[in-house]
Design a protein around this motif. Structure first.
Motif, short mmCIF file in Angstrom:
data_model
loop_
_atom_site.label_atom_id
_atom_site.label_comp_id
_atom_site.label_asym_id
_atom_site.label_seq_id
_atom_site.Cartn_x
_atom_site.Cartn_y
_atom_site.Cartn_z
N VAL A 20 -16.80 -3.50 5.03
CA VAL A 20 -16.44 -2.68 3.87
C VAL A 20 -16.27 -1.22 4.29
N LEU A 21 -17.16 -0.74 5.15
CA LEU A 21 -17.06 0.64 5.62
C LEU A 21 -15.78 0.88 6.40
N THR A 22 -15.42 -0.02 7.32
CA THR A 22 -14.18 0.16 8.08
C THR A 22 -12.97 0.04 7.18
N LEU A 23 -13.03 -0.84 6.20
CA LEU A 23 -11.92 -0.97 5.27
C LEU A 23 -11.73 0.30 4.46
N VAL A 24 -12.83 0.86 3.96
CA VAL A 24 -12.75 2.09 3.18
C VAL A 24 -12.24 3.23 4.05
N LEU A 25 -12.70 3.33 5.29
CA LEU A 25 -12.23 4.40 6.18
C LEU A 25 -10.75 4.26 6.50
N GLN A 26 -10.30 3.04 6.72
CA GLN A 26 -8.88 2.83 7.00
C GLN A 26 -8.02 3.20 5.80
N VAL A 27 -8.44 2.79 4.62
CA VAL A 27 -7.67 3.10 3.42
C VAL A 27 -7.68 4.60 3.15
N LEU A 28 -8.84 5.24 3.32
CA LEU A 28 -8.90 6.69 3.09
C LEU A 28 -8.02 7.45 4.07
N THR A 29 -8.07 7.11 5.35
CA THR A 29 -7.22 7.83 6.31
C THR A 29 -5.76 7.53 6.07
N ARG A 30 -5.45 6.32 5.64
CA ARG A 30 -4.05 6.01 5.33
C ARG A 30 -3.57 6.82 4.14
N PHE A 31 -4.40 6.94 3.11
CA PHE A 31 -4.01 7.73 1.94
C PHE A 31 -3.93 9.22 2.28
N LEU A 32 -4.92 9.72 3.02
CA LEU A 32 -4.95 11.15 3.31
C LEU A 32 -3.85 11.58 4.27
N CYS A 33 -3.59 10.79 5.28
CA CYS A 33 -2.64 11.21 6.32
C CYS A 33 -1.22 10.73 6.08
N SER A 34 -1.02 9.73 5.26
CA SER A 34 0.33 9.23 5.06
C SER A 34 0.94 9.67 3.74
N SER A 35 0.15 9.69 2.71
CA SER A 35 0.74 9.98 1.41
C SER A 35 0.42 11.37 0.90
N THR A 36 -0.41 12.11 1.60
CA THR A 36 -0.74 13.46 1.18
C THR A 36 -0.19 14.45 2.20
N PRO A 37 0.78 15.25 1.83
CA PRO A 37 1.37 16.16 2.80
C PRO A 37 0.55 17.42 3.05
N ILE A 38 -0.61 17.56 2.43
CA ILE A 38 -1.40 18.79 2.58
C ILE A 38 -1.81 19.03 4.03
N VAL A 39 -2.17 17.96 4.73
CA VAL A 39 -2.56 18.10 6.14
C VAL A 39 -1.41 18.69 6.95
N TYR A 40 -0.20 18.20 6.72
CA TYR A 40 0.96 18.67 7.46
C TYR A 40 1.38 20.07 7.01
N TRP A 41 1.27 20.34 5.72
CA TRP A 41 1.59 21.68 5.22
C TRP A 41 0.67 22.73 5.82
#
Length: 119
Positions: A20-41
């Protein structure tokens, strides 16, 4: 055999919580780094304001750098490749940002190809 003894319950609970922890971390990093452009901005903002090499490439991108630049420097059309070619002359902030993205890319390439959890 059933019900399992206490040690089997603990192992099963530990395995489920790790998954569950690895699943949550994968989903969070996928949401933060793929669908949120704030990191790139934010990284583009830092690069744009802190790296003088980008400003010199921005003004005249088709001509070589100023005469005081070390020999062997290349000026490509892609400004990120220009930063990578001139790694030694980049500021510390630029090196950290480029290092982060290169490490993320290389780790993702190696881990994903080996069927390990990576986004």
């Amino acid at each position: 055999m059933w019900p399992p003894d206490p040690s089997q319950k603990e192992v099963l609970g530990f395995a489920v919580s790790c998954r569950v922890l690895t699943l949550v971390l994968q989903v969070l990093t996928r949401f933060l780094c793929s669908s949120t452009p704030i990191v790139y901005w934010f990284s583009a903002h830092l690069l744009h304001h802190q790296e003088p090499l980008l400003r010199s490439l921005e003004t005249v991108p088709w001509k070589p750098l100023a005469g005081d630049s070390p020999p062997g420097q290349k000026v490509p059309r892609n400004s990120i490749m220009g930063l990578l070619y001139n790694w030694k002359t980049c500021s510390l902030v630029t090196r950290c940002i480029l290092g982060y993205f290169l490490t993320y890319w290389l780790l993702g390439l190696v881990l994903h190809c080996n069927f390990l959890p990576w986004t």
